[in-house]
Scaffold this active site. Structure first.
Site, PDB file in Angstrom:
ATOM      1  CB  SER A   1      -0.828   0.417   1.599  1.00  0.00           C
ATOM      2  OG  SER A   1       0.271   0.108   2.032  1.00  0.00           O
TER       3      SER A   1
ATOM      4  CB  ILE B   1       5.099   5.998  -0.011  1.00  0.00           C
ATOM      5  CG1 ILE B   1       4.831   7.123   0.696  1.00  0.00           C
ATOM      6  CG2 ILE B   1       6.385   6.202  -1.408  1.00  0.00           C
ATOM      7  CD1 ILE B   1       5.206   7.689   1.519  1.00  0.00           C
TER       8      ILE B   1
ATOM      9  CG  ASP C   1       7.531  -9.024  11.014  1.00  0.00           C
ATOM     10  OD1 ASP C   1       7.327  -7.976  11.017  1.00  0.00           O
ATOM     11  OD2 ASP C   1       6.960  -9.250  12.909  1.00  0.00           O
TER      12      ASP C   1
ATOM     13  CG  ASN D   1       8.240   2.575   1.333  1.00  0.00           C
ATOM     14  OD1 ASN D   1       8.224   3.479   1.063  1.00  0.00           O
ATOM     15  ND2 ASN D   1       7.408   1.652   1.306  1.00  0.00           N
TER      16      ASN D   1
ATOM     17  CE1 TYR E   1       7.394   5.791  11.201  1.00  0.00           C
ATOM     18  CE2 TYR E   1       7.447   8.393  11.406  1.00  0.00           C
ATOM     19  CZ  TYR E   1       7.213   7.367  10.217  1.00  0.00           C
ATOM     20  OH  TYR E   1       7.133   7.724   9.308  1.00  0.00           O
TER      21      TYR E   1
ATOM     22  CE  LYS F   1      10.209   5.846   9.317  1.00  0.00           C
ATOM     23  NZ  LYS F   1      10.405   5.317   7.829  1.00  0.00           N
TER      24      LYS F   1
ATOM     25  CB  THR G   1       0.126   5.703   3.382  1.00  0.00           C
ATOM     26  OG1 THR G   1       0.729   6.492   4.736  1.00  0.00           O
ATOM     27  CG2 THR G   1       0.316   7.009   1.735  1.00  0.00           C
TER      28      THR G   1
HETATM   29  N1  LIG Z   1       2.487   8.640   5.457  1.00  0.00           N
HETATM   30  C1  LIG Z   1       3.424   9.499   5.840  1.00  0.00           C
HETATM   31  O1  LIG Z   1       2.460  10.674   6.778  1.00  0.00           O
HETATM   32  C2  LIG Z   1       4.503   9.339   5.858  1.00  0.00           C
HETATM   33  C3  LIG Z   1       5.560  10.117   6.286  1.00  0.00           C
HETATM   34  C4  LIG Z   1       6.806  10.254   5.957  1.00  0.00           C
HETATM   35  C5  LIG Z   1       7.612   9.125   5.771  1.00  0.00           C
HETATM   36  N2  LIG Z   1       6.744   7.312   5.996  1.00  0.00           N
HETATM   37  C6  LIG Z   1       6.797   6.260   5.775  1.00  0.00           C
HETATM   38  O2  LIG Z   1       6.991   6.505   4.358  1.00  0.00           O
HETATM   39  C7  LIG Z   1       6.936   4.187   4.466  1.00  0.00           C
HETATM   40  C8  LIG Z   1       6.021   4.131   3.369  1.00  0.00           C
HETATM   41  O3  LIG Z   1       4.541   4.293   4.640  1.00  0.00           O
HETATM   42  P1  LIG Z   1       3.418   4.666   3.993  1.00  0.00           P
HETATM   43  O4  LIG Z   1       3.038   6.503   4.411  1.00  0.00           O
HETATM   44  O5  LIG Z   1       3.361   3.931   2.212  1.00  0.00           O
HETATM   45  O6  LIG Z   1       2.270   3.666   4.510  1.00  0.00           O
HETATM   46  P2  LIG Z   1       1.645   2.459   4.525  1.00  0.00           P
HETATM   47  O7  LIG Z   1       0.268   2.674   3.252  1.00  0.00           O
HETATM   48  O8  LIG Z   1       0.906   2.195   6.101  1.00  0.00           O
HETATM   49  O9  LIG Z   1       2.613   1.715   3.942  1.00  0.00           O
HETATM   50  C9  LIG Z   1       3.683   0.785   4.856  1.00  0.00           C
HETATM   51  C10 LIG Z   1       3.984  -0.626   4.317  1.00  0.00           C
HETATM   52  O10 LIG Z   1       5.443  -0.783   5.412  1.00  0.00           O
HETATM   53  C11 LIG Z   1       4.201  -2.762   5.321  1.00  0.00           C
HETATM   54  N3  LIG Z   1       4.969  -2.921   6.173  1.00  0.00           N
HETATM   55  C12 LIG Z   1       5.397  -2.337   7.499  1.00  0.00           C
HETATM   56  N4  LIG Z   1       5.742  -2.939   8.616  1.00  0.00           N
HETATM   57  C13 LIG Z   1       5.833  -4.150   8.173  1.00  0.00           C
HETATM   58  C14 LIG Z   1       6.721  -5.064   8.785  1.00  0.00           C
HETATM   59  N5  LIG Z   1       7.025  -5.376   9.925  1.00  0.00           N
HETATM   60  N6  LIG Z   1       7.260  -6.118   7.509  1.00  0.00           N
HETATM   61  C15 LIG Z   1       7.071  -5.700   5.915  1.00  0.00           C
HETATM   62  N7  LIG Z   1       6.443  -5.266   5.627  1.00  0.00           N
HETATM   63  C16 LIG Z   1       5.972  -4.136   6.811  1.00  0.00           C
HETATM   64  C17 LIG Z   1       2.616  -2.326   5.132  1.00  0.00           C
HETATM   65  O11 LIG Z   1       2.057  -3.410   4.847  1.00  0.00           O
HETATM   66  P3  LIG Z   1       2.178  -4.394   6.028  1.00  0.00           P
HETATM   67  O12 LIG Z   1       2.393  -3.885   7.822  1.00  0.00           O
HETATM   68  O13 LIG Z   1       1.138  -4.949   6.084  1.00  0.00           O
HETATM   69  O14 LIG Z   1       2.925  -5.571   6.176  1.00  0.00           O
HETATM   70  C18 LIG Z   1       3.223  -1.567   3.887  1.00  0.00           C
HETATM   71  O15 LIG Z   1       2.754  -2.372   2.833  1.00  0.00           O
HETATM   72  C19 LIG Z   1       7.221   3.989   6.007  1.00  0.00           C
HETATM   73  O16 LIG Z   1       8.512   4.069   6.366  1.00  0.00           O
HETATM   74  C20 LIG Z   1       6.972   5.300   6.607  1.00  0.00           C
HETATM   75  O17 LIG Z   1       7.742   5.732   7.903  1.00  0.00           O
HETATM   76  C21 LIG Z   1       5.096   8.004   6.076  1.00  0.00           C
END
Ligand SMILES: NC(=O)c1ccc[n+]([C@@H]2O[C@H](COP(=O)([O-])OP(=O)(O)OC[C@H]3O[C@@H](n4cnc5c(N)ncnc54)[C@H](OP(=O)(O)O)[C@@H]3O)[C@@H](O)[C@H]2O)c1
Length: 263
Positions: free
Chosen positions: A16, A18, A62, A87, A152, A156, A187
């Site tokens: 899902s 990014i 995981d 990511n 968190y 980062k 997201t």
């Molecule tokens: N959204 C924001 O505002 C934001 C801002 C800055 C940075 N980020 C960073 O962007 C990255 C992507 O996040 P997103 O915003 O796209 O959120 P998201 O939609 O929740 O996507 C996170 C992805 O990482 C996977 N993931 C998380 N923990 C995991 C684990 N232990 N093992 C395997 N897969 C795992 C999730 O799947 P499962 O958990 O179901 O496995 C999902 O595919 C992250 O590193 C986040 O910190 C996000």
């Protein structure tokens, strides 16, 4: 491009947000993919990416565990990794003393330990071949103390810093390391971090993950050191560099404290 000639991209957190958009860009760009997440929705992502012409191996694992990361590494089966997009990441809202230790640890193990273990394995192969591009998803959250999301933001800050250090160690090796630093993005992140009742979590004006991914993917291809996605976030990042940590912590409280979204 013939199937045999398609280079390989590895994308974590590709079920899902990014990560899915990064995987889409790599597929459109002619790459085969190994994707990973820890939920069944990964199968839908695989189908969507195959529809773009990529051969896709999906690994449900995981990445907070060494065994999970090793399953992902085994899945590329020694094939040269051209692009690595590390990511996968997990947030966790709430006061540190009110969080369950296993949840705090899961954030650290996913964002830091699992990410570094994966980076070491993939980057060693890249250095040996003298080519490869790495994109680490850090965050502008790493530039400010994260009151009510303290662990968190700490993870980062670690990644934002680590990325520059690894980049420097690999200079002249043919391998580049870039750090994507998104701001709040639309997201499942905030839902998964239990932050929907916060000001930042409930903000309707978050960035489009497809746009954020595009900026990061391009920076990786160009071998840039880091990129902040979005003009507002660029200003915030510049301000963070000259603002006292105590002020930043107070600003973060205002947007991340549980209940801050209701007022
Ligand atoms: N959204 C924001 O505002 C934001 C801002 C800055 C940075 N980020 C960073 O962007 C990255 C992507 O996040 P997103 O915003 O796209 O959120 P998201 O939609 O929740 O996507 C996170 C992805 O990482 C996977 N993931 C998380 N923990 C995991 C684990 N232990 N093992 C395997 N897969 C795992 C999730 O799947 P499962 O958990 O179901 O496995 C999902 O595919 C992250 O590193 C986040 O910190 C996000």
């Amino acid at each position: 491009m013939t199937p045999a000639a398609r280079p390989l991209a590895v994308v974590t957190g590709a079920s899902s947000g990014i990560g899915l958009e990064l995987a889409r860009l790599a597929a459109q760009d002619g790459h085969d993919l190994v994707i990973c997440a820890n939920e069944p929705a990964l199968a839908e992502a695989k189908a969507a990416l195959e529809a773009l012409g990529a051969r896709v191996v999906a690994v449900q694992a995981d990445l907070a565990t060494i065994e999970g990361v090793e399953r992902l590494i085994a899945a590329w089966d020694g094939r040269p990794v051209e692009l690595l997009m590390a990511n996968a990441g997990r947030g966790l809202g709430g006061g540190f003393l009110d969080q369950a230790w296993e949840d705090v640890r899961y954030v650290i193990d996913t964002n830091v330990t699992g990410t570094l273990y994966l980076l070491q394995a993939a980057a060693r192969g890249m250095r040996e071949r003298g080519r490869g591009r790495i994109l680490i998803t850090g965050s502008i959250a790493g530039l400010m103390p994260g009151s009510f999301q303290a662990a968190y933001n700490g993870t980062k800050a670690f990644l934002d810093s680590f990325s520059w250090a690894l980049r420097n160690e690999l200079k002249d090796s043919g391998v580049t390391v870039s750090c994507l630093m998104p701001g709040p993005t639309d997201t499942r992140f905030f839902e998964r971090a239990d932050m929907l009742d916060t000001k930042v979590g409930s903000d309707p004006d978050k960035a489009d993950p497809a746009e954020v991914a595009k900026v990061g993917y391009q920076a990786m291809l160009e071998g840039k050191g880091d990129v902040v996605a979005g003009m507002g976030n660029k200003v915030q990042a510049a301000m963070a560099a000259v603002t006292p940590q105590s002020v930043l912590a107070e600003q973060h409280r205002k947007m991340a404290e549980p209940g801050s979204g209701s007022g």
